[in-house]
Scaffold this motif. Sequence first.
Motif, PDB file in Angstrom:
ATOM      1  N   TRP A 165       0.679  -0.784  -0.140  1.00  0.00           N
ATOM      2  CA  TRP A 165      -0.166   0.208   0.250  1.00  0.00           C
ATOM      3  C   TRP A 165       1.131   1.168  -0.558  1.00  0.00           C
ATOM      4  O   TRP A 165       0.517   2.521  -0.115  1.00  0.00           O
ATOM      5  CB  TRP A 165      -1.156   0.025   1.495  1.00  0.00           C
TER       6      TRP A 165
ATOM      7  N   GLY B 298      -4.774   9.776  -2.677  1.00  0.00           N
ATOM      8  CA  GLY B 298      -5.808   9.251  -3.710  1.00  0.00           C
ATOM      9  C   GLY B 298      -6.815   8.021  -4.579  1.00  0.00           C
ATOM     10  O   GLY B 298      -7.303   8.572  -5.357  1.00  0.00           O
ATOM     11  N   THR B 299      -6.111   7.260  -4.554  1.00  0.00           N
ATOM     12  CA  THR B 299      -6.573   6.314  -5.204  1.00  0.00           C
ATOM     13  C   THR B 299      -6.817   6.157  -6.904  1.00  0.00           C
ATOM     14  O   THR B 299      -7.721   6.045  -7.528  1.00  0.00           O
ATOM     15  CB  THR B 299      -8.529   5.866  -5.025  1.00  0.00           C
TER      16      THR B 299
ATOM     17  N   LEU C 166      -2.592   2.480 -10.461  1.00  0.00           N
ATOM     18  CA  LEU C 166      -0.958   2.210 -10.990  1.00  0.00           C
ATOM     19  C   LEU C 166      -0.804   1.899 -12.525  1.00  0.00           C
ATOM     20  O   LEU C 166       0.229   2.247 -12.922  1.00  0.00           O
ATOM     21  CB  LEU C 166      -1.310   1.059 -10.334  1.00  0.00           C
TER      22      LEU C 166
ATOM     23  N   ILE D 114      -0.890  18.395  -3.246  1.00  0.00           N
ATOM     24  CA  ILE D 114      -0.023  17.786  -3.372  1.00  0.00           C
ATOM     25  C   ILE D 114       0.658  16.693  -4.299  1.00  0.00           C
ATOM     26  O   ILE D 114      -0.697  16.930  -5.186  1.00  0.00           O
ATOM     27  CB  ILE D 114      -0.471  16.657  -2.074  1.00  0.00           C
TER      28      ILE D 114
ATOM     29  N   ILE E 292       1.896  13.827  -6.839  1.00  0.00           N
ATOM     30  CA  ILE E 292       1.938  12.317  -6.560  1.00  0.00           C
ATOM     31  C   ILE E 292       2.675  11.979  -7.749  1.00  0.00           C
ATOM     32  O   ILE E 292       2.018  12.185  -8.717  1.00  0.00           O
ATOM     33  CB  ILE E 292       0.477  11.921  -6.325  1.00  0.00           C
ATOM     34  N   LYS E 293       3.487  10.774  -7.249  1.00  0.00           N
ATOM     35  CA  LYS E 293       3.847   9.688  -8.457  1.00  0.00           C
ATOM     36  C   LYS E 293       3.056   9.420  -9.455  1.00  0.00           C
ATOM     37  O   LYS E 293       2.757   8.406  -8.960  1.00  0.00           O
ATOM     38  CB  LYS E 293       5.626   9.378  -8.106  1.00  0.00           C
TER      39      LYS E 293
ATOM     40  N   PRO F 208       2.937   5.745 -11.471  1.00  0.00           N
ATOM     41  CA  PRO F 208       3.935   5.565 -12.331  1.00  0.00           C
ATOM     42  C   PRO F 208       3.155   5.284 -13.763  1.00  0.00           C
ATOM     43  O   PRO F 208       4.450   4.850 -14.275  1.00  0.00           O
ATOM     44  CB  PRO F 208       3.032   3.050 -11.841  1.00  0.00           C
ATOM     45  N   TYR F 209       2.302   5.318 -14.322  1.00  0.00           N
ATOM     46  CA  TYR F 209       1.422   4.538 -15.795  1.00  0.00           C
ATOM     47  C   TYR F 209       2.161   6.012 -16.673  1.00  0.00           C
ATOM     48  O   TYR F 209       1.981   5.949 -17.814  1.00  0.00           O
ATOM     49  CB  TYR F 209       0.466   4.897 -16.041  1.00  0.00           C
ATOM     50  N   LEU F 210       2.415   7.270 -15.706  1.00  0.00           N
ATOM     51  CA  LEU F 210       2.803   8.540 -16.525  1.00  0.00           C
ATOM     52  C   LEU F 210       4.780   8.595 -16.494  1.00  0.00           C
ATOM     53  O   LEU F 210       5.700   9.414 -16.466  1.00  0.00           O
ATOM     54  CB  LEU F 210       2.863  10.015 -16.163  1.00  0.00           C
TER      55      LEU F 210
ATOM     56  N   LEU G  94      -2.333  16.213  -7.507  1.00  0.00           N
ATOM     57  CA  LEU G  94      -3.420  15.291  -7.347  1.00  0.00           C
ATOM     58  C   LEU G  94      -4.265  16.016  -7.447  1.00  0.00           C
ATOM     59  O   LEU G  94      -5.453  16.502  -6.694  1.00  0.00           O
ATOM     60  CB  LEU G  94      -3.242  14.646  -6.321  1.00  0.00           C
TER      61      LEU G  94
ATOM     62  N   ILE H  49      -4.972  12.684 -14.585  1.00  0.00           N
ATOM     63  CA  ILE H  49      -5.344  10.963 -13.986  1.00  0.00           C
ATOM     64  C   ILE H  49      -6.842  10.998 -13.409  1.00  0.00           C
ATOM     65  O   ILE H  49      -7.878  12.014 -13.966  1.00  0.00           O
ATOM     66  CB  ILE H  49      -4.715  11.854 -12.861  1.00  0.00           C
ATOM     67  N   THR H  50      -6.610   9.136 -13.267  1.00  0.00           N
ATOM     68  CA  THR H  50      -8.407   9.529 -12.767  1.00  0.00           C
ATOM     69  C   THR H  50      -8.216   8.695 -11.502  1.00  0.00           C
ATOM     70  O   THR H  50      -7.296   8.248 -10.357  1.00  0.00           O
ATOM     71  CB  THR H  50      -8.679   7.982 -13.693  1.00  0.00           C
ATOM     72  N   LEU H  51      -8.944   9.169 -10.548  1.00  0.00           N
ATOM     73  CA  LEU H  51      -9.144   9.219  -9.208  1.00  0.00           C
ATOM     74  C   LEU H  51     -10.466   8.057  -9.373  1.00  0.00           C
ATOM     75  O   LEU H  51     -11.784   8.401  -9.194  1.00  0.00           O
ATOM     76  CB  LEU H  51     -10.225  10.128  -8.314  1.00  0.00           C
ATOM     77  N   GLY H  52     -10.606   7.358  -7.425  1.00  0.00           N
ATOM     78  CA  GLY H  52     -11.762   5.832  -7.505  1.00  0.00           C
ATOM     79  C   GLY H  52     -11.953   5.485  -8.257  1.00  0.00           C
ATOM     80  O   GLY H  52     -12.838   5.118  -8.236  1.00  0.00           O
ATOM     81  N   PRO H  53     -11.261   4.642  -9.586  1.00  0.00           N
ATOM     82  CA  PRO H  53     -12.116   3.828  -9.794  1.00  0.00           C
ATOM     83  C   PRO H  53     -11.504   2.553  -9.535  1.00  0.00           C
ATOM     84  O   PRO H  53     -12.019   2.442  -8.016  1.00  0.00           O
ATOM     85  CB  PRO H  53     -11.010   3.498 -11.691  1.00  0.00           C
TER      86      PRO H  53
ATOM     87  N   TYR I 224      -6.295  -5.197  -4.741  1.00  0.00           N
ATOM     88  CA  TYR I 224      -6.075  -3.884  -4.308  1.00  0.00           C
ATOM     89  C   TYR I 224      -6.977  -2.818  -3.182  1.00  0.00           C
ATOM     90  O   TYR I 224      -6.248  -2.080  -3.004  1.00  0.00           O
ATOM     91  CB  TYR I 224      -5.456  -2.922  -5.526  1.00  0.00           C
TER      92      TYR I 224
ATOM     93  N   GLU J  99      -5.523  -2.113   0.288  1.00  0.00           N
ATOM     94  CA  GLU J  99      -3.783  -1.523   0.248  1.00  0.00           C
ATOM     95  C   GLU J  99      -4.628  -0.103  -0.114  1.00  0.00           C
ATOM     96  O   GLU J  99      -4.231   0.859   0.636  1.00  0.00           O
ATOM     97  CB  GLU J  99      -3.360  -1.605  -1.025  1.00  0.00           C
ATOM     98  N   HIS J 100      -5.537   0.658  -0.558  1.00  0.00           N
ATOM     99  CA  HIS J 100      -6.307   1.378  -0.917  1.00  0.00           C
ATOM    100  C   HIS J 100      -6.770   2.471   0.799  1.00  0.00           C
ATOM    101  O   HIS J 100      -6.644   3.881   0.714  1.00  0.00           O
ATOM    102  CB  HIS J 100      -7.203   2.206  -1.898  1.00  0.00           C
TER     103      HIS J 100
END
Lengths: 90, 413
Positions: A7, A13-14, A17, B203, B205-206, B208-210, B217, B225-229, B235, B238-239
């Motif tokens: 995690w 912020g969801t 990946l 803030i 955020i890094k 990964p797909y970029l 954020l 970016i996509t939020l909350g899919p 997973y 983990e979120h």
Amino acid sequence: MSELKSWRALPLGTVPLKFSTEFKTGDWRTFKPVINQEKCVKCLLCWIYCPEMSIVWDGEKVSVNYDFCKGCGICACECPVKAISMVPER
Amino acid sequence: MAARGTQEIVMGLNGNEAVAWAVKQCNVDVVAAYPITPQTIIVEKFSEFVANGEVNTEFIPVESEHSALSACVGAAAAGARAFTATASQGLALMWEILYIAAGLRLPIVMAVVNRALSAPINIHCDHSDTMGARDSGWVQLYVEDSQEAYDTVIQAFRIAEHPDVLLPVMVNLDGFFLSHTLQDVRILPDEVVKKFVGTRDPIKIKVPYLGGREVPLVLDGETPITLGPLALPDYYFEHKMPQVEAMEKAKEVIKEVDEEYARLSGRKYGNGLTVAYGLDDAEVAVVLLGSAAGTVRYVARELRREGYKVGVLRIRAFRPFPVEDVVEKLSNVKVVCVMDRAISYGACGGPLFMEVRSAFYDSPEKPIILNYIYGLGGRDLPPAVARKIFLELLDIAETGRVKQLINYVGVRE
Ligand code: SF4
Ligand code: SF4
């Protein structure tokens, strides 16, 4: 399958990946649309109606991106000349 | 105590107006609200500021509380500072979106005027509305008076937007006892508040797909970016973990922000998490939330003058719950009475009681801890009742005999 991440490695912020294009959803399909290019009049109604943006128009002809086509059959239903047939996946 | 008395102005405000004034000074981009009962005058007052051109806020009157919070979620996700207010049934209708706001880590601030839930229809004060929302992932702060409501809304933006926190914050004030009762409220100068809250700085955020690129954020066209899919069993869990971590870190941030605010205003609320009275030598103590703490402290002061060693612990932050603090402050007390203004039907006591009691499970020295449920649907807690409770506690401290663990006080038998 790629290794599952901790995690702590997830963006906050969801945010996912991976790009959605990396999740190939074509294998959900039970019927696949097959286009008869002879019959096709290139009206692009299938391209408009496909909910998955899986109809590809390259400027000359339409084709199906089977990586993401879910086989819903909307394109076949909307095609005015019945150029698309839904064939069972095997 | 720099600003006190010199730059502040004193206004006669009720709790609703005090909140509206705080929001006015906090440079809020979007206020979305459903301005119909059980909504309070908070947004009505704020809409006057908008109409008069005193703020640049986008005011969105929506068609329900579900939409009010949804609009705030959209605004906050786009990087705006967003505020809304609600109460009782309104909060109930927001339920689904409460969890989404917290899950997406959106620093929305919401004032909740605590009012009872139907049925029967009531709209007067109790805490059943926000107690139901205690597990939604929002920080919950409960205030004692209208001054604190004003101060806490200002603090709430700092807490919510702190990079270690990034959680939505509920500022809870008791319906009618605070929301509709006039009080002298000291208002800080606009520039002082503006400087204290600053602007919302999202803030980075890094992603990964970029290619691991750092992007803000927020939803913007530049770096989409996509939020909350969808996150499935592999997973989802983990979120949720960063939310646990943020809530834990919020304890320190709430303390720090209260400390910094005290330097500005001269007003300090205990250590930010809890406010203690008389606990250095108290034999018995009452633990509670909200406006009734004023009455109970008034009675405690009287009793101390009469020679009784009594104390009060007001919990200001219910989420995150200050476990360590509560245990430390109450560990030398013989009998503790936790007063809940809400029922958790079928549970082993009220919500606050369960927290306090389980906080002590691992302590070798623990007080006798009782539960008194009081004040539902706006029923008053008069000083005479508070006095009777203290005397009962003193009696238990002497005899060690507890007649009843969970008590309903002020209800007709
Ligand atoms: S079957 Fe459905 S998903 Fe596949 S191409 Fe046709 S419309 Fe698109
Ligand atoms: S709808 Fe039919 S005719 Fe029109 S482009 Fe698609 S396949 Fe061709």
